[in-house]
Design a protein around this motif. Structure first.
Motif, PDB file in Angstrom:
ATOM      1  N   GLY A 122       6.022   3.990   3.543  1.00 15.04           N
ATOM      2  CA  GLY A 122       5.139   4.913   4.237  1.00 15.04           C
ATOM      3  C   GLY A 122       4.970   4.449   5.669  1.00 15.04           C
ATOM      4  O   GLY A 122       4.875   3.240   5.926  1.00 15.04           O
ATOM      5  N   TYR A 125      10.592   9.426  -7.581  1.00 15.24           N
ATOM      6  CA  TYR A 125      10.437   8.004  -7.282  1.00 15.24           C
ATOM      7  C   TYR A 125      11.492   7.106  -7.909  1.00 15.24           C
ATOM      8  O   TYR A 125      11.252   5.915  -8.092  1.00 15.24           O
ATOM      9  N   VAL A 153       6.762   8.254   1.570  1.00 15.86           N
ATOM     10  CA  VAL A 153       5.507   8.883   1.191  1.00 15.86           C
ATOM     11  C   VAL A 153       4.831   9.411   2.457  1.00 15.86           C
ATOM     12  O   VAL A 153       4.617   8.664   3.402  1.00 15.86           O
ATOM     13  N   VAL A 200       9.918   2.300  -1.905  1.00 13.76           N
ATOM     14  CA  VAL A 200       9.016   3.363  -1.475  1.00 13.76           C
ATOM     15  C   VAL A 200       8.408   2.877  -0.179  1.00 13.76           C
ATOM     16  O   VAL A 200       7.989   1.717  -0.079  1.00 13.76           O
ATOM     17  N   ARG A 255      -0.162   8.621  -9.094  1.00 11.12           N
ATOM     18  CA  ARG A 255      -0.656   7.332  -9.584  1.00 11.12           C
ATOM     19  C   ARG A 255      -1.664   7.535 -10.714  1.00 11.12           C
ATOM     20  O   ARG A 255      -1.622   6.854 -11.728  1.00 11.12           O
ATOM     21  N   ALA A 296       0.202   4.345  -3.426  1.00  6.70           N
ATOM     22  CA  ALA A 296       1.645   4.270  -3.181  1.00  6.70           C
ATOM     23  C   ALA A 296       2.224   2.977  -3.743  1.00  6.70           C
ATOM     24  O   ALA A 296       3.311   2.976  -4.332  1.00  6.70           O
ATOM     25  N   PHE A 346       7.599  -1.852  -2.107  1.00  8.76           N
ATOM     26  CA  PHE A 346       6.732  -0.979  -1.327  1.00  8.76           C
ATOM     27  C   PHE A 346       6.515  -1.600   0.041  1.00  8.76           C
ATOM     28  O   PHE A 346       6.034  -2.721   0.158  1.00  8.76           O
ATOM     29  N   VAL A 383       0.825  11.421  -3.933  1.00 10.61           N
ATOM     30  CA  VAL A 383       0.974  10.084  -4.503  1.00 10.61           C
ATOM     31  C   VAL A 383      -0.294   9.639  -5.231  1.00 10.61           C
ATOM     32  O   VAL A 383      -0.215   8.901  -6.214  1.00 10.61           O
ATOM     33  N   LEU A 399      -4.224   5.510   1.036  1.00  7.17           N
ATOM     34  CA  LEU A 399      -2.968   5.815   0.335  1.00  7.17           C
ATOM     35  C   LEU A 399      -2.159   4.571  -0.009  1.00  7.17           C
ATOM     36  O   LEU A 399      -1.185   4.652  -0.761  1.00  7.17           O
ATOM     37  N   GLN A 400      -2.546   3.427   0.519  1.00  9.50           N
ATOM     38  CA  GLN A 400      -1.751   2.220   0.303  1.00  9.50           C
ATOM     39  C   GLN A 400      -1.751   1.759  -1.154  1.00  9.50           C
ATOM     40  O   GLN A 400      -0.696   1.472  -1.721  1.00  9.50           O
ATOM     41  N   LEU A 446       0.640   4.664   7.323  1.00 10.91           N
ATOM     42  CA  LEU A 446      -0.020   4.983   6.060  1.00 10.91           C
ATOM     43  C   LEU A 446      -1.490   4.570   6.108  1.00 10.91           C
ATOM     44  O   LEU A 446      -1.800   3.394   6.305  1.00 10.91           O
TER      45      LEU A 446
END
Length: 137
Positions: free
Chosen positions: A84, A77, A21, A82, A65, A95, A106, A61, A91-92, A87
């Motif tokens: 990042g 996906y 991501v 996934v 979501r 994602a 993740f 993302v 965005l956490q 990050l």
């Protein structure tokens, strides 16, 4: 001395299919994963050049979501993990939610000066801290 992020790429290479991501202009980990035999798709909200062997999909993302509504996130996906790199906190959570909806792990690194915004366990990958989001119980 090993190349930067070698240990991080080695840890991520424990997965067969990965989605990065927000690849931006930092494709070195994705390239290392492809070289290790992984299937990698990179996403970003802006077009980004990616190394040979890495698929690129322009995707947001956060919007992904917000559109889940209990459904799997779909392409791109379809992955085991996934991840990042660097990050940002905002965005956490999105994602993580997309990864959960895809039934994928993740993992991420932060910008370095902030704590993770989601519950995690910490791993060390070389000189970096890799955060592994807790799976839904």
């Amino acid at each position: 001395m090993p190349a930067p992020r070698t240990e991080l790429a080695a840890r991520l290479a424990t997965y067969d299919r990965l989605v990065e991501v927000g690849i931006g202009r930092r494709p070195e980990v994705a390239a290392a994963l492809v070289a290790a035999g992984c299937d990698v798709t990179a996403t970003d909200v802006f077009d980004a050049p990616v190394p040979d062997g890495v698929r690129f999909v322009r995707d947001d993302v956060v919007a992904r979501r917000d559109a889940l509504d209990g459904d799997p996130p779909g392409a791109p996906y379809d992955a085991d993990a996934v991840y990042g790199l660097n990050l940002p906190a905002e965005l956490q959570s999105p994602a993580r939610d997309v990864a959960r909806a895809a039934d994928a792990d993740f993992l991420f690194t932060t910008l370095g000066f902030e704590e993770p915004a989601v519950p995690v366990r910490r791993e060390t990958a070389g000189t970096e801290t890799l955060y592994v989001a807790e799976r839904r119980r």
